[in-house]
Design an enzyme around this catalytic site. Structure first.
Site, short mmCIF file in Angstrom:
data_model
loop_
_atom_site.label_atom_id
_atom_site.label_comp_id
_atom_site.label_asym_id
_atom_site.label_seq_id
_atom_site.Cartn_x
_atom_site.Cartn_y
_atom_site.Cartn_z
CD GLU A 128 -5.17 -40.46 -11.23
OE1 GLU A 128 -5.83 -39.52 -11.41
OE2 GLU A 128 -4.82 -40.54 -9.81
CB THR A 181 -2.03 -33.65 -7.55
OG1 THR A 181 -3.23 -34.25 -6.83
CG2 THR A 181 -0.89 -34.96 -7.77
N1 HSE Z 1 1.30 -40.16 -5.49
C1 HSE Z 1 0.44 -38.93 -5.88
C2 HSE Z 1 1.29 -37.72 -5.31
C3 HSE Z 1 -0.96 -39.28 -5.35
O1 HSE Z 1 1.31 -37.82 -4.11
O2 HSE Z 1 1.57 -36.84 -5.99
C4 HSE Z 1 -1.52 -37.98 -5.82
O3 HSE Z 1 -3.18 -38.58 -5.13
#
Ligand code: HSE
Length: 307
Positions: A128, A181
């Protein structure tokens, strides 16, 4: 065992009020992966079907997550990975998380499970970090544990599984624009007024209580986001109309899935989730934007072996 073939679920992160801490796994949208042991102490990604993604280990989230596990493992060999990518990258339903979590889950399985689920989350978070610059766990945790998960704390990592109400279904519409993201995190404010924080933690508590109590009205009332959605929704064409269409049709609540552009809605019962999905789809047909619709039960098992 030398080889395993698995299903890695797509996930909805944040779930409106729980930015970076809440997530849930979906049952009929996900990637497939084959992972096999090899004698060389390395990770090789040999095939990716369905999407154009890098095969180089250090540029691929499955490779990076896998290397984190391999470094910690007492094992002389390595792994070969094949990915059938059904979750589109940048769609907001945990594409990178499915690959990261799937890789480490399968490798752990092939080594007779020396690592705990929490350790697997930590390895998968390295993937991630590569994908979004931040090692968040709200997609990889539900992918690995199944159901709803709460990241109660990142330091130290503490993940709580939350029960899944039996009649809860998700509708997810993916308008075909790509939102990275990393980009959608950069636009967020880094401070929030106390009044906003109070609303937000009230909703997080309400949502958790609603899930435990199977109180569908409370779940619906708690699906509010006063912090992230007002900012990120600007990046998603048709967001307000789509959310409104879902609520008018009878959804319990609706919001951005992960960092978008997908929009999710929760409903009570499959029939309602299908109606809600069609109402959301109608908005993108009207706007003239390509889209995918998924209507899914909640996945309670997490990653599973398919052969
Ligand atoms: N919590 C993360 C965001 C999830 O919203 O940036 C990304 O899939």
């Amino acid at each position: 065992m030398e080889e395993v073939h698995i299903y890695c679920p797509a996930t909805i992160a944040n779930i409106s009020c729980g930015f970076d801490v809440l997530g849930v796994a979906l049952d009929n949208v996900g990637d497939e992966m084959t992972v096999r042991r090899i004698p060389e102490r390395t990770i090789r990604i040999t095939r990716i079907e369905g999407q154009d993604l890098p095969l180089a280990t250090e540029q691929n989230v499955a490779g990076v997550a896998g290397m984190a596990l391999l470094k910690a493992a007492e094992y002389d060999g390595g792994f070969e990975v094949e990915i059938i990518k059904k979750i589109k990258p940048g769609s907001g339903i945990g594409s990178s998380a499915a690959s990261s979590a799937g890789a480490v889950w399968a490798m752990n399985h092939l080594l007779n499970s020396p690592f705990s689920p929490l350790q697997l989350v930590q390895f998968a978070m390295e993937g991630e970090k590569l994908a979004s610059d931040v090692a968040h766990a709200d997609n990889v945790a539900p992918a690995l544990f199944g159901g709803f998960t709460l990241v109660r704390s990142y330091h130290p990592l503490d993940i709580i599984s939350i029960p899944v109400p039996q009649e809860l279904f998700a509708s997810v519409i993916h308008p075909q624009i790509e939102i990275k993201t990393s980009d959608s995190r950069k636009i967020l404010k880094t401070t929030i007024p106390m009044e906003t924080a109070i609303q937000q933690w009230g909703n997080v508590g309400g949502l958790i209580a609603g899930l435990f109590l199977e109180d569908y009205d409370l779940i619906g009332r708690s699906l509010e986001d006063h912090i992230v959605e007002p900012i990120r929704s600007i990046l998603i064409p048709g967001f307000d109309r789509t959310k409104q269409a879902a609520l008018s049709e009878g959804a319990l609540g609706s919001g951005i899935s992960g960092s978008g552009p997908s929009i999710y809605a929760f409903s009570r019962g499959r029939a309602m989730a299908e109606k809600v999905g069609l109402a959301m789809k109608a908005i993108y047909e009207d706007i003239g934007l390509e889209h995918d619709l998924h209507v899914s039960p909640i996945n309670i098992q997490g990653i599973k072996i398919i052969r």
